[in-house]
Design an enzyme around this catalytic site. Sequence first.
Site, mmCIF file in Angstrom:
data_model
loop_
_atom_site.group_PDB
_atom_site.id
_atom_site.type_symbol
_atom_site.label_atom_id
_atom_site.label_comp_id
_atom_site.label_asym_id
_atom_site.label_seq_id
_atom_site.Cartn_x
_atom_site.Cartn_y
_atom_site.Cartn_z
ATOM 1 N N LYS A 294 0.844 -1.186 0.000
ATOM 2 C CA LYS A 294 0.000 0.000 0.000
ATOM 3 C C LYS A 294 0.884 1.242 0.000
ATOM 4 O O LYS A 294 1.779 1.373 0.817
ATOM 5 C CB LYS A 294 -0.918 -0.020 1.232
ATOM 6 C CG LYS A 294 -2.055 0.973 1.177
ATOM 7 C CD LYS A 294 -3.063 0.715 2.277
ATOM 8 C CE LYS A 294 -4.230 1.690 2.181
ATOM 9 N NZ LYS A 294 -5.259 1.438 3.192
ATOM 10 N N GLU A 373 -19.493 -3.484 10.713
ATOM 11 C CA GLU A 373 -20.255 -2.570 11.554
ATOM 12 C C GLU A 373 -21.341 -3.278 12.354
ATOM 13 O O GLU A 373 -21.592 -2.924 13.516
ATOM 14 C CB GLU A 373 -20.874 -1.471 10.685
ATOM 15 C CG GLU A 373 -19.871 -0.509 10.089
ATOM 16 C CD GLU A 373 -19.231 -1.006 8.799
ATOM 17 O OE1 GLU A 373 -18.364 -0.308 8.257
ATOM 18 O OE2 GLU A 373 -19.615 -2.121 8.332
ATOM 19 N N ARG A 401 -25.552 0.160 8.018
ATOM 20 C CA ARG A 401 -25.433 -1.296 7.969
ATOM 21 C C ARG A 401 -25.874 -1.952 9.283
ATOM 22 O O ARG A 401 -26.189 -3.132 9.308
ATOM 23 C CB ARG A 401 -23.981 -1.671 7.692
ATOM 24 C CG ARG A 401 -23.500 -1.272 6.320
ATOM 25 C CD ARG A 401 -22.061 -1.657 6.102
ATOM 26 N NE ARG A 401 -21.776 -1.802 4.676
ATOM 27 C CZ ARG A 401 -20.718 -2.412 4.184
ATOM 28 N NH1 ARG A 401 -19.818 -2.938 5.001
ATOM 29 N NH2 ARG A 401 -20.524 -2.505 2.890
#
Length: 636
Positions: A294, A373, A401
């Site tokens: 990354k 979540e 969610r």
Amino acid sequence: MAKDVDKVDNQNYSVKYLNNIASPQDFKAIPKEKMTEVAEEIRRELVRIVSQNGGHLASNLGVVEMTMAIHRVFDSPEDHIIFDVGHQSYVHKMLTGRYSQMDTLRQSGGISGFTNREESEHDCFGAGHSSTSFSAGLGFAVSDKLNGSSAYTVVVLGDGAYTGGMVHEALNNCRKDLNLIIILNENEMSISKNIGRFATHLSKLRTRPGYFKTKKATGTFLRKIPLIGRWLYRVVRGVKKLFKNLLYGSNYFESMGLTYLGPIDGNDYAAVENLLSEAKKLNESVVVHLKTVKGKGYEPAEKAPDIYHGMSPCAGTSTAKTCFSKAMGHVISDLAVENDKICAVTAAMCDGTGLCEFKERFPKRFFDVGIAEEHALTFAAGLAANGMRPFVAIYSTFLQRGFDNIIHDIALQKLPVIMCVDRAGLNAGDGATHHGMFDVAFLSEIPNLRIYTPATIEVLELCIKDALERNMPCAIRYPNGTEKDDIVSAFYSGERKLPLGAVCNFEKHTPLDAVIVTHGRIAQNALVAQKMLGERGVAVGIVLLEVLKPYNVTLDNILSLIPDGTRSIVFLEEEIRSGGMGVCLCDELSKRGEVNINTKIMAVDDIFVTDRKVGEDIYTSAGIDADSICAAINKI
């Protein structure tokens, strides 16, 4: 990103390749030996554009070679390419004819920071939330199978998406007989164990085109041996699988019936292209495991990928102390010194939600559950049921969610979970997928739940302390970024103390033509409209709410502030109208028979706020800017 970005931005270099790519076919026409140069050019442009406009940098730097290989091996839009979350798609956009528009990234009327079906035929599925790509890709692949299409579907999982539960639900539903390529982009997610030198050698061997040809030929030969052929093939395959498991450990994907290839270096263009080409030839569902870096190619992002993941207006700036997210984390960290029951929960957003300080000071009471979540909320409910005082910090758009978990696991049981609802309200830049415009409506309909809506850092701290004193579920919603000086000066000239409720910026006994009742950051628009109307001789006051729910108490607070004889009330909010603050308060007025005052609701009116003209303010797009407020009051 300060000085390091400036060094790149100020360099004089020509854009040799991207200017000439109007479609994936143009990219495929570039000689393979030029791919290193193309990758370098893409990275330079990513750093320049994201430093200019904000957005997701580290995640896109890491997928350059992978995205290039995808577009060399597959044929978009005939083949479907689906990026999880969508913020990994900047390179994809550049290679599908949108490079010339990339300077408008995340700007009004410009290129979206996520995949968007309305933007391009090459964005076959829109995504701004994580862990949806596998389920969507499975839908594409199955429908192609049903329709007799030979198209491929390529799913790019990564950047934490694998920690989301939907991925595993899709895996459980996945079939082997599909043209489905699932690319597992591992960028320090720790989902696989480290591999030794011998296993690394085997991975490299498997990326060579001849490996698969030999494997297929060997299998065909063994099965044709009379009498014992099929039995011998199964024995050889079993021994091979056993040997491989000794090197790699048990393989979750192959146990689920899918072919697994990798892991390999996902930043090695040639290796990725070879492996994807061979995966394509298998004509079945294949998991391709890539290990990428990354922030690849930009040293600051490689060293701190969390900071350079998404360019936050609070990250690394002197305004951090007035950033709502960081202020929330600081307040609960200080309170946790005296209260050992306080703990913090995040869904893979430690830095974004301001909880890094809490994590450093109280690591045993900090819990990052990954991009899950729903689990975060029910986990917090369990903590609360057993005597802890959990703070769950989640962006408003992601809290959607967990709707069922809030109802069933928290509110129904009256458990004292405190939800810190970050990025509440409209959020310019990130677009429709990230607007926090639904939480007021869906939280308002849940019993046993208190809703706070601070517009300043001082009031945020009071809300946190007040919520801790109450043995009930609470939601504290606050906007992205920093507090606004005009709101502070207009409503909080002195110290604010408990109890919380509502404040105003007018004398309580001064006759008014109208009162604007609002909450949060949009109070700025109300202040501008108030000044504009005042210059026209229209006397307008503003009531700024600090607590929304319970609405009967909120209405009491409003009516206690409004002078007798006030002609009209305008309920102003930057959330969806249906079920929102204005509707709820008008309903309370109706219950009481308060019909001697005109009411007007100004909110987002049954639309997704997406289509903005170039240069147009997001509030103008939603019809809740200062000019619209003035026009509405003049018509009442």
